[in-house]
Design an enzyme around this catalytic site. Structure first.
Site, PDB file in Angstrom:
ATOM      1  N   ASP A 125      24.609 -18.374  49.428  1.00 55.34           N
ATOM      2  CA  ASP A 125      23.627 -19.275  50.036  1.00 55.34           C
ATOM      3  C   ASP A 125      22.628 -19.599  48.924  1.00 55.34           C
ATOM      4  OD1 ASP A 125      22.105 -17.021  49.700  1.00 55.34           O
ATOM      5  OD2 ASP A 125      21.976 -16.532  51.828  1.00 55.34           O
TER       6      ASP A 125
ATOM      7  N   CYS B  31      21.138 -16.998  46.088  1.00 54.75           N
ATOM      8  CA  CYS B  31      22.009 -16.122  45.290  1.00 54.75           C
ATOM      9  C   CYS B  31      21.406 -15.690  43.952  1.00 54.75           C
ATOM     10  CB  CYS B  31      23.420 -16.689  45.153  1.00 54.75           C
ATOM     11  SG  CYS B  31      23.524 -18.073  44.067  1.00 54.75           S
TER      12      CYS B  31
ATOM     13  N   HIS C 297      25.652 -20.973  41.212  1.00 54.84           N
ATOM     14  CA  HIS C 297      25.989 -19.741  41.919  1.00 54.84           C
ATOM     15  C   HIS C 297      26.095 -18.581  40.923  1.00 54.84           C
ATOM     16  CE1 HIS C 297      27.492 -17.092  44.947  1.00 54.84           C
ATOM     17  NE2 HIS C 297      28.448 -16.719  44.112  1.00 54.84           N
TER      18      HIS C 297
END
Length: 303
Positions: free
Chosen positions: A77, A80, A290
């Site tokens: 999400d 991170c 990410h």
């Protein structure tokens, strides 16, 4: 089923999305930091194709595997970067950082709110329309929780027990997300300090100029409205905010940026001129959006 746009997408990308969907629907979903997996095995599973990108990623993972044996996937999400950094910091914590020990640490929200009225607009976890007093009290609770968890985990001697305590914390959504609020507030506090230092002619790190050179964050109030309030909801951390996080925690964040493999940005340090005594945490990213975490440092092989 194959829609018009699928035709133009890389088969590899579609494949990876399928894997992702299968995995997230499984029961592991609750765990925000997945169990460890062999790095090269993970890489082979994720990057099967022969595209230039896949080749570069494999090379990148091979380089990481020289230093670390395993990888743990971090839930993707928009928290991170905070999640990966905090998890790594707590996993190796052996003492409470000095800034967490200071007397006035828990008074931070009251002190800042008394000086800056606009902090009332701080966006607390998914709840709106609070009164000023409540915001300050709520953030204070998050800061106290951060200190308590950090203290408890750093006092655990055995590495296995320490790891279990971290895993447990990152399964408890209520606590976990409260800790991210605390980190975001610390980032705001650090930004305010840097902004004021610069205004008062004190020396500030270069990233601080970059942070406030953005149209969307020319001062701490804008930074809060346009950036910090969105972290975790509609956006993650931008590069310059990784510096801010590092400064707030007084940790050096070392990131393997796999898509930059074979350039001098492959391993990036935030900040790039870290203080000697700051501990280091290591993250991995394929795209600067990410972050996952490498674990189990390999024993350095003797030359």
């Amino acid at each position: 089923h194959c829609s018009e746009e699928d035709m133009y997408r890389d088969a590899e990308e579609i494949e990876r999305e399928k894997i992702l969907l299968c995995e997230t629907s499984s029961s592991e979903y609750k765990l925000s930091v997945a169990p460890e997996m062999d790095i090269m095995e993970y890489c082979r599973k994720e990057w099967r194709g022969n595209t230039p990108v896949a080749k570069r990623m494999r090379k990148g993972y091979e380089a990481v595997a020289q230093k670390f044996a395993s990888i743990r996937r971090v839930r993707g999400d928009n928290y991170c970067a905070l999640r990966a950094t905090l998890f790594q910091a707590l996993s190796q914590a052996t003492q409470l950082p000095s800034w967490l020990q200071s007397e006035d640490f828990t008074m931070l929200s009251e002190n800042l709110l008394s000086k800056y009225d606009w902090i009332k607009q701080w966006q607390l976890k998914q709840k709106l329309g609070r009164k000023m007093g409540e915001i300050s009290e709520e953030i204070k609770q998050y800061l106290i929780l951060l200190r308590k968890k950090w203290k408890n985990i750093s006092e655990i001697k055995g590495p296995i027990e320490k790891q279990q305590a971290c895993d447990k914390l990152f399964k408890n959504e209520e606590e976990e997300y409260s800790l991210y609020e605390a980190l975001k507030f610390l980032m705001l506090n650090t930004a305010i300090e840097l902004y004021n230092d610069d205004k008062n002619g004190r020396k500030v790190p270069v990233f601080s100029w970059l942070l406030f050179a953005r149209d969307t964050s020319s001062n701490p109030c804008q930074l809060m409205h346009n950036h910090l309030n969105h972290i975790g909801h509609s956006g993650g951390l931008e590069q310059v905010e990784m510096f801010l996080l590092a400064y707030a925690l007084q940790y050096t964040i070392q990131v393997y940026r796999l898509y930059k493999y074979s350039t001098d940005e492959f391993i990036t340090l935030y900040p790039n001129d870290p203080e000697e005594d700051w501990p280091v945490v290591t993250l991995i990213t394929e795209d600067d959006r990410h972050y996952n975490i490498p674990v189990r440092m390999c024993q350095e092989t003797m030359l």
